[in-house]
Design an enzyme around this catalytic site. Structure first.
Site, PDB file in Angstrom:
ATOM      1  N   GLN A  77      10.005 122.508  53.606  1.00 36.89           N
ATOM      2  CA  GLN A  77      11.284 123.334  53.955  1.00 36.89           C
ATOM      3  C   GLN A  77      12.563 122.899  53.334  1.00 36.89           C
ATOM      4  OE1 GLN A  77      11.281 126.164  55.294  1.00 36.89           O
ATOM      5  NE2 GLN A  77       9.301 126.285  55.458  1.00 36.89           N
ATOM      6  N   SER A  78      12.499 122.197  51.973  1.00 34.24           N
ATOM      7  CA  SER A  78      13.581 121.721  51.464  1.00 34.24           C
ATOM      8  C   SER A  78      14.448 123.042  51.185  1.00 34.24           C
ATOM      9  CB  SER A  78      13.203 121.054  49.914  1.00 34.24           C
ATOM     10  OG  SER A  78      14.341 120.888  49.310  1.00 34.24           O
TER      11      SER A  78
END
Ligand SMILES: *Cc1c(COP(=O)(O)O)cnc(C)c1O
Length: 327
Positions: A77-78
């Site tokens: 989920q960067s």
């Protein structure tokens, strides 16, 4: 001081200045100091965030070096990866992401946007901080590409310039003594380092306080030391003799909870309060934790009532869609 930055290649990726406004309802509710918010969740690049500022300088270097492919790394989920893919798209570059973990069952949040924005994803298992990048770099080179490695979190000297520029922007929006504290989520250090130098260069007087969001037990050097080294290295490329010393670094380690990306009650309450009283979306990993920390500090009377606090929203809300448990 803008002349210090003007010798660096830069591409325009966002809409600046980002807005700054008071959190009137939340401030009243908490009965503490007045809180203002700087809206880097509105940098404009594919749902925005703090990496946009860093990428303006990093991709400036990519363009100057005529590279055609960027590689970067991060968690599933960067936000950094999502903004890097979007930035690469605007410049017509190929983008490869090396993501920690393995392909999840549901492609949601930032990962969905990565696919939509167009990139090649390499799943790296345990290696969530880009350990697999050198091999990929060599492979792309052998295929005739001109790859460029964007550092983890965009946190190198060039990335830090983005937040020197951010502080310069802020100093044109406020009086230099207006705020007693600048509070934000700190994780790979580029934002923090840039703000420290930007504060020094603009002569703003507020304290730069990072809320650490990652325990980062595997790192070889303590985070406070890595931020300090980045401050020094960035000062060097600017030819600015910084007076900053590690003892002055303000990094709050009180809100690490159950570790990186684990949303607990602190984060959930902060996300809920900001949504229901200000109509502002925080994220479960960074800004939820940083605002949760700020709320906790206010409740524990860590600030005087006549102080003014600036909360720097660094983005990240797309991750909410991958955290249905945040409700
Ligand atoms: C990356 C990120 C941060 C931390 O910034 P660093 O420069 O890596 O310390 C904070 N908030 C959000 C939403 C981020 O994506």
């Amino acid at each position: 001081m803008s002349s210090l930055l003007s010798s660096f290649a830069k591409v325009s990726l966002g809409f600046f200045p980002t807005p700054l406004h008071p959190l009137t309802t939340l401030s009243k509710l908490l009965g503490g100091p007045e809180i203002y918010i700087k809206r880097d969740d509105h940098t404009g690049l594919a749902l925005g965030g703090n990496k946009t500022r860093k990428l303006e300088y990093i991709l400036g270097d990519v363009a100057a070096k005529n590279c055609d492919t960027v590689i970067t790394a991060g968690a599933t989920q960067s936000n950094h990866c999502r903004q890097t893919v979007a930035a690469a798209a605007t410049l017509g570059l190929d983008c490869h992401l090396v993501l920690g973990g393995s392909q999840p069952e549901n492609t949601q949040g930032n990962l969905l946007l990565d696919h939509l924005l167009g990139c090649t994803i390499h799943w790296a298992g345990e290696n969530r901080k880009g350990e697999d990048i050198p091999a990929l770099f060599d492979e792309l080179k052998q295929k005739g590409k001109k790859p460029y490695i964007v550092p983890y979190g965009g946190s190198n000297q060039l990335g830090a310039l983005g937040y020197i520029h951010g502080m310069e922007e802020l100093s044109s929006q406020i009086d230099k003594d207006a705020f007693s504290h600048f509070i934000f989520a700190s994780s790979s250090g580029g934002t923090h380092a840039g703000m420290i130098l930007g504060r020094e260069l603009t002569k703003m007087t507020g304290k730069v306080v990072g809320i650490n969001i990652d325990k980062d037990e595997e790192a070889d050097l303590p985070f406070s030391h890595r931020i300090t080294v980045l401050v020094e290295e960035t000062a060097k490329i600017l030819n600015h003799p910084t007076a900053f010393r590690e003892e002055e670094l303000l990094l709050n380690n009180d809100y690490l909870g159950d570790g990186y990306g684990v949303a607990g009650n602190l984060e959930k309450e902060a996300i809920s309060l900001m949504a229901r009283h200000e109509g502002i979306l925080l994220d479960p990993v960074y800004t939820g934790r940083a605002m949760g920390g700020l709320i906790d500090m206010i409740r524990n009377n860590k600030f005087d009532k006549d102080e003014k606090i600036l909360f720097w929203h660094t983005g990240g809300a797309p991750a909410l869609f991958a955290y249905p448990g945040c409700l």
